[in-house]
Motif scaffolding. Structure first.
Motif: not given
Length: 577
Positions: A333-339, A369-375, A398-404
């Motif tokens: 989780y921490q790894h994905n969150r950092d990315i 939680g892993l709620n970053i990446g969408g805003d 997460g990553l998918r929302a950040a990429v989108m």
């Protein structure tokens, strides 16, 4: 009738005994009493002959009138006294009396005792009496034997009953002991399962692997371990050995729990090893922490007492496995969150500084939680000199929302180069997202400022409404009907809305993480934002827009757990000087 004998020898004694038996029979004395009288008299006569001298035996048959008031009845008295010349002279006389139910004629009584026929008859009568007595004695002996056998059988039954009672008592005690043992084992098993469930809940409640490692000893000491050491391997697989027990190194290499102690532990599923050279007197249980790819580390425990219970060891091995899973999830989780956070911040634009328009933006990633990446927010110039500002929120995290989000940002900039109003830009983004990612949706609000036009144009698609503060301090929510969310399977044309702005006006664009609370909804949050924005003076907003942005976040987020991203973009129309 009275008879007297003088007895000096055995002949006299025999005649006296025979006559006495004959008289008793003549007077109807029962056979048993006759035999008892003859035996008693014979024994007494033998004693007299042994003492020597002359003895006198007196037999007297008394009639009913003299002895008893009962008619037809009588008694027979026998008195044996020593003569004056006897050696036993002076001794008290011997007396005996027997009842005589019937009286007999005197002739029968006075018949001479020395007549052979009479003697024979008397002897035969005495023998008959003796035989009768013997028969009675035989009957009594048989009865005694019967009762003795019955008593023996009763004693045997009592002994058997005691044996059965003893066996039943033993069986009952064994059953009670087995029941207590089963109840104790069931209670211990329930206690272990409860502890395992509670400990698992504690370990999985955190997404910080350092926090999980810190909590593990707190859970186990002192009930299940005296000390706990958690050895986590380095990410590159380096496993330094000198600082750890040899059993821990073996556990890391083999993936099997190891027990190092002076004596074998015989624990289920655990290999025994010699005592550790680091601490030879202390027993160590080294449990590997497995994951799907490779061991994550080793937990080394020392027992709370002399050694562990085998069931406790099984529970500790399972707890180590669950702790390993929790730590692995937390690290992932921490790894994905950092990315995701790194990507998100890298994609957020640096705000331009157009003439006459002040911009200030804030982005705060979620802390739970892993709620970053969408805003996201963005601001850029159009070829005609207009300025586009946008705040959006992609569903998912997460990553998918950040990429989108990055793709929407790029597409918006590309569409804006060709010109177009905010409504037209959102319509094209809606079509783009629907065809690119049918299962993802987004909300957005776009505003367009132009230095030559006092009118601001804006449009929204499923997004919280902008909040506008006018120079006179009044605050209004631009809640004109927005379009639907971007990307939904619906063809839509999103409309533009306009509002005239005077210099000194401030527009706030934001995402729902700033105003929405689970217990209250979003409307009270928008009202609070309007109140906070209205509390700033025009001069303060003009002089320090960045500080004003921080001043808005502090009161609005003071009661928030930050389980969602927060985006805020302030647009201030500067007053000409």
């Amino acid at each position: 009738m009275t008879r007297i004998w003088h007895i000096t020898d055995t002949t006299d004694a025999a005649q006296a005994r025979i006559t006495t038996a004959r008289l008793a029979a003549a007077y109807g004395v029962p056979p048993l009493e006759r035999a008892r009288l003859a035996a008693t008299l014979g024994a007494q006569l033998r004693l007299c002959l042994a003492k020597g001298g002359t003895w006198r035996l007196t037999l007297e048959a008394a009639t009913a009138s003299r002895a008893t008031p009962e008619a037809g009845a009588g008694v027979l008295h026998a008195v044996l006294t020593p003569s004056r010349d006897a050696a036993a002279a002076g001794e008290p006389p011997w007396r005996v009396t027997v009842p005589c139910p019937e009286a007999v004629p005197a002739a029968d009584v006075d018949a001479p005792a020395d007549d052979p026929a009479t003697l024979a008859e008397a002897l035969l009568g005495a023998d008959e009496d003796t035989a009768l007595v013997l028969d009675r004695l035989t009957e009594q002996e048989a009865l005694v034997d019967f009762h003795r056998e019955e008593l023996h059988q009763t004693n045997q039954g009592v002994v058997a009953l005691h044996a059965e009672l003893d066996a039943a008592g033993r069986a009952q005690r064994e059953a009670f002991a087995a029941e207590r043992k089963a109840r104790t084992e069931a209670e211990n098993a329930r206690r272990r399962l409860t502890f395992l469930a509670d400990a698992s809940a504690v370990l999985t409640a955190s997404l910080d692997h350092h926090e999980i490692v810190r909590r593990l000893p707190e859970l186990l000491v002192p009930e299940y371990a005296a000390s706990v050491d958690v050895w986590l391997f380095d990410q590159d697989g380096d496993r330094p050995g000198p600082a750890h027990a040899a059993a821990a190194v073996i556990a890391a290499r083999t993936g099997r729990p190891q027990y190092a102690a002076p004596r074998p532990g015989c624990l289920p599923g655990v290999d025994d090893q010699p005592p550790s050279a680091l601490d030879p007197e202390r027993a160590l249980l080294c449990i590997p922490m497995p994951t799907r790819q490779a061991p994550l580390g080793v937990v080394t425990l020392s027992p709370p007492g002399e050694r562990w219970d085998p069931d406790d060891a099984v529970m500790l091995i399972e707890l180590a496995r669950r702790a390993s899973t929790a730590i692995d999830h937390a690290q992932r989780y921490q790894h994905n969150r950092d990315i995701a956070e790194t990507l998100q911040r890298a994609l957020l634009t640096e705000l331009p500084a157009p003439p006459g328009l002040g911009l200030a933006a804030r982005y705060l990633p979620a802390t739970h939680g892993l709620n970053i990446g969408g805003d996201w927010y963005d601001a850029f110039r159009q070829p005609d000199g207009g300025v586009i500002v946008v705040v959006g929120d992609v569903t998912g995290h997460g990553l998918r929302a950040a990429v989108m989000m990055s793709q929407l940002r790029t597409a918006l900039r590309a569409y804006a180069v060709d010109g177009g109003s905010p409504g037209r830009l959102l319509t094209r983004l809606h079509t783009f997202l629907h065809h690119l990612q049918p299962d993802l949706f987004a909300t957005a609000v776009i505003a367009r400022f132009h230095p030559d036009d006092p009118t601001m144009t804006w449009a929204a698609a499923g997004h919280p409404p902008p909040v506008l503060r006018t120079p006179d301090g009044r605050v209004q929510t631009l809640d004109a009907k927005p379009g639907a969310m971007l990307g939904i399977p619906l063809k839509q044309e999103i409309a533009d809305h306009t509002v005239r702005l005077a210099p000194g006006s401030t527009l706030a664009l934001y995402t729902d993480g700033l105003v929405e609370r689970r217990a209250l909804g979003i409307d009270p949050g928008i009202t609070r934002l309007a109140e906070v924005l209205g509390s700033f003076g025009s001069a303060e907003l003009e002089a320090d827009l960045e500080g004003s942005a921080d001043g808005i976040l502090r009161p609005l987020l003071s009661d928030s757990e930050r389980d969602d991203d927060v985006c805020l973009l302030l647009c201030h129309l500067r007053v000409p000087r």
